[in-house]
Design a protein around this motif. Structure first.
Motif, short mmCIF file in Angstrom:
data_model
loop_
_atom_site.label_atom_id
_atom_site.label_comp_id
_atom_site.label_asym_id
_atom_site.label_seq_id
_atom_site.Cartn_x
_atom_site.Cartn_y
_atom_site.Cartn_z
N THR A 84 0.65 -1.09 -0.29
CA THR A 84 0.28 0.06 -0.28
C THR A 84 0.76 1.40 0.26
O THR A 84 1.64 0.89 1.04
N HIS A 85 0.12 2.26 -0.97
CA HIS A 85 0.89 3.35 -1.04
C HIS A 85 0.37 4.51 -1.06
O HIS A 85 -0.98 4.28 -0.73
N GLY A 86 0.89 6.28 -0.61
CA GLY A 86 -0.15 6.87 -0.38
C GLY A 86 -0.43 7.43 0.61
O GLY A 86 -0.16 7.12 2.02
N ARG A 87 -1.77 8.48 0.60
CA ARG A 87 -2.03 9.07 1.75
C ARG A 87 -3.23 8.75 2.25
O ARG A 87 -4.34 8.95 1.36
N PHE A 88 -3.75 8.70 3.54
CA PHE A 88 -5.22 8.05 3.89
C PHE A 88 -5.66 9.23 5.00
O PHE A 88 -4.98 9.50 5.70
#
Length: 228
Positions: A2-6
């Motif tokens: 998983t990658h990214g901003r949440f």
């Protein structure tokens, strides 16, 4: 991986569950377990304490606004737990925000759109059955209605005021990371910050999209009080 901003959105149905953490810890663990192992950032956690019978979801609206402001993905622990919440599903479907359900990673906007239609129809049918049952009871001579509560006291007013204050503080805290990103050294003018927050579609305390210098000043003052 998983990658990214949440932005995580957790929901429980009662105040007691919210105070005890019942249900919240399991949802929080599900989100963490799913995301772990990737290069990700959890910008904020938004908790909604609402009855399933209520249609308003102010914290969901705030979570979606934060997603838009941060260009982040909304993550929920269990989509199946919310599958009968038509308001949640419709809001998710129309928000234009990417989302991730830990228990249903393949779900997409079309999926929740279909689920929302089914949930709305189920709610309509339940309402129709309830009205029919009440009408039948009334026809049999049963007296419907009764005591609806009590008049508010001074303590009730004080508790309501404290709850509003707590909600305002929580909202200000949620907006703090956005303010820090837009004004890392604290030198930007109120007018400049108002324009920046408006441009990013961050909602004001009243849910408007247009920020004023006065609203920014109040946000700064509330954050300053919270840090003391």
């Amino acid at each position: 991986m998983t990658h990214g901003r949440f932005i995580s959105y957790l929901r429980v149905s009662t105040d007691r569950q919210g105070r005890s953490g019942l249900g919240l810890e399991a949802q929080r663990a599900a989100v963490t377990d799913y995301l772990n192992g990737g290069a990700w950032t959890l910008i904020a956690e938004v908790v909604e304490i609402e009855s399933g019978a209520k249609s308003d979801r102010p914290e969901l609206d705030r979570a979606l606004a934060l997603c838009r402001a941060h260009r982040a993905i909304l993550v929920v622990a269990k989509l199946d737990r919310l599958a009968r919440d038509a308001h949640f599903l419709l809001g998710l479907h129309k928000a234009g925000v990417d989302f991730l359900a830990c228990d249903m990673p393949s779900a997409n906007r079309m999926t929740v759109g279909i689920m929302a239609v089914v949930a709305e129809e189920e709610r309509r049918m339940i309402s129709a059955r309830t009205k029919a049952a009440l009408a039948a009871a009334k026809a049999r001579g049963r007296v419907l209605g009764g005591f609806r509560g009590r008049a508010g006291t001074g303590d009730d007013t004080a508790r309501a005021r404290a709850a509003l204050q707590c909600n305002a503080d929580a909202r200000a805290t949620a907006l703090a990371p956005i303010l820090e990103r837009l004004d890392p050294d604290g030198t930007a003018s109120l007018h400049a910050l108002a324009r920046a927050l408006t441009a990013e579609n961050v909602p004001t305390a009243r849910g408007h999209s247009l920020w004023t210098p006065v609203a920014v000043a109040r946000l700064r003052a509330r954050l300053a009080l919270a840090s003391q």
